[in-house]
Scaffold this motif. Structure first.
Motif, mmCIF file in Angstrom:
data_model
loop_
_atom_site.group_PDB
_atom_site.id
_atom_site.type_symbol
_atom_site.label_atom_id
_atom_site.label_comp_id
_atom_site.label_asym_id
_atom_site.label_seq_id
_atom_site.Cartn_x
_atom_site.Cartn_y
_atom_site.Cartn_z
ATOM 1 N N ARG A 168 15.986 41.853 20.907
ATOM 2 C CA ARG A 168 15.816 42.983 19.848
ATOM 3 C C ARG A 168 15.080 42.655 18.714
ATOM 4 N N PHE A 169 14.357 43.955 18.429
ATOM 5 C CA PHE A 169 13.539 43.914 17.025
ATOM 6 C C PHE A 169 14.050 44.835 16.159
ATOM 7 N N ASP A 170 14.197 44.587 14.923
ATOM 8 C CA ASP A 170 14.782 45.298 14.051
ATOM 9 C C ASP A 170 13.627 45.763 12.811
ATOM 10 N N ALA A 222 11.033 37.688 15.949
ATOM 11 C CA ALA A 222 10.220 38.535 14.736
ATOM 12 C C ALA A 222 9.549 37.629 13.773
ATOM 13 N N ARG A 223 9.977 36.376 13.489
ATOM 14 C CA ARG A 223 9.342 35.548 12.723
ATOM 15 C C ARG A 223 7.785 35.301 13.066
ATOM 16 N N ASP A 274 16.750 40.555 11.186
ATOM 17 C CA ASP A 274 17.884 40.878 11.988
ATOM 18 C C ASP A 274 18.227 42.023 11.341
ATOM 19 N N PRO A 275 19.592 42.951 12.189
ATOM 20 C CA PRO A 275 20.015 43.931 11.502
ATOM 21 C C PRO A 275 20.609 43.994 10.065
ATOM 22 N N ASP A 276 21.201 42.867 9.847
ATOM 23 C CA ASP A 276 21.497 42.685 8.304
ATOM 24 C C ASP A 276 20.527 42.913 7.344
ATOM 25 N N LEU A 293 14.700 54.556 7.054
ATOM 26 C CA LEU A 293 15.582 54.376 8.227
ATOM 27 C C LEU A 293 15.462 53.266 9.208
ATOM 28 N N HIS A 294 16.642 52.510 9.332
ATOM 29 C CA HIS A 294 16.901 51.267 10.292
ATOM 30 C C HIS A 294 16.620 51.739 11.692
#
Length: 306
Positions: A168-170, A222-223, A274-276, A293-294
């Motif tokens: 998952r990509f946030d 993601a990094r 990440d989501p946080d 918006l996330h």
């Protein structure tokens, strides 16, 4: 024909990578892009009708959305009826969640959803391949909205190859009240490229998606993806909207790994770890008075709900 309304949901998209070639004589540009469908949606409800009618509402400003044949969803419904020999109309209700003229393919998502909804309403059962062909006739981004997920687009962006994207990509999206015209942004890019040294060789004119982008998606990292983000249209979008630069800068300052103008803009897409982290970046941007918006990706394409 179905007697009850058909509800179809289709996602908006982010161009994780967008390489734009020179303008062709037909006015189009060759593209090399990577689409990712994200969790910001358009909902289309198709109901039986004797005529073709359309209404639009939603969580975003819809005042500029046309209600006639300029609307891609209306054109999609009529194209499907003509192709399948359907002697009936449809009433389409579109509930928009994707920003209008925001570079996230909201109109294309409407068209994809309308194709799927009308196919189900009328029982035409054209199949995925035929629907894809019709989608490509409506616009370069419509086929991707049909399929969703993550995909490499070539040609005008409508020739799709699924891309493996693990995990998952946030993302945090920074929205803008004022949209940008996609043709105008492409025109601005052409003007800049016509001026010697205006954009030099950076970004590159290559139409190959860099291996680093595909490897990062495949690894779900993601990094690794953040430094590979690129959009050739960004320089043109920022000419018309220099205020967008501050959103990119603040997003990175607040903890995003990287940022990019989404498509032709003006939506800014910030990639987070990440989501946080995404929720933190979203909250800090909101504290500055911005609409943030996330969302996450990849998500599926247009599909019948319930």
């Amino acid at each position: 024909m179905a007697s009850r309304p058909v509800h179809v949901r289709a996602p908006g998209k982010i161009n994780v990578y967008l390489g734009v070639g020179p303008r062709h004589d037909d006015g189009y540009h060759s593209l090399a892009t990577v689409f990712q469908a994200v969790s910001l949606y358009e909902d289309v409800y198709a109901s039986p009708s004797d005529a073709f009618t359309l209404e639009v509402d939603g969580d975003v400003d819809v005042s500029g959305v046309p209600l006639d044949d300029r609307n891609l969803a209306m054109r999609a419904a009529k194209l499907l009826a003509q192709t399948a020999g359907v002697d009936a109309g449809v009433h389409l209700r579109i509930r928009k969640g994707v920003p209008v003229a925001g570079g996230m393919g909201g109109g294309s998502a409407d068209a994809a959803a309308a194709l799927v909804a009308c196919d189900a309403l009328w029982g035409t059962e054209l199949g995925a391949h035929r629907l894809h062909e019709l989608a490509a006739r409506l616009g370069a981004d419509v086929p991707f909205a049909l399929h969703g997920g993550t995909a490499v687009g070539s040609g005008r962006g409508d020739e799709l190859t699924p891309a493996l994207a693990r995990g998952r990509f946030d993302w945090v999206l920074v929205l803008s009240e004022q949209g940008l015209s996609t043709p105008a942004v492409y025109g601005q890019l052409d003007l800049l490229r016509a001026q010697d040294g205006a954009v030099a060789d950076d970004p590159p004119m290559s139409l190959d998606v860099p291996l680093a982008v595909l490897q990062a998606l495949r690894a779900g990292d993601a990094r690794d993806l953040a430094p590979a983000l690129l959009n050739d249209l960004e320089v043109a979008a920022l000419v018309d909207r220099p205020d967008l630069t501050s959103a990119l800068v603040d997003g990175i300052r607040f903890g995003a790994l990287g940022g990019i103008v989404s498509g032709s803009g003006p939506t800014i897409a910030l990639l987070c770890d990440d989501p946080d982290q995404a929720r933190l970046v979203q909250d800090l941007l909101r504290d500055t008075g911005r609409t943030a918006l996330h969302v996450h990706g990849p998500v599926p394409g247009a599909r019948v709900m319930g």
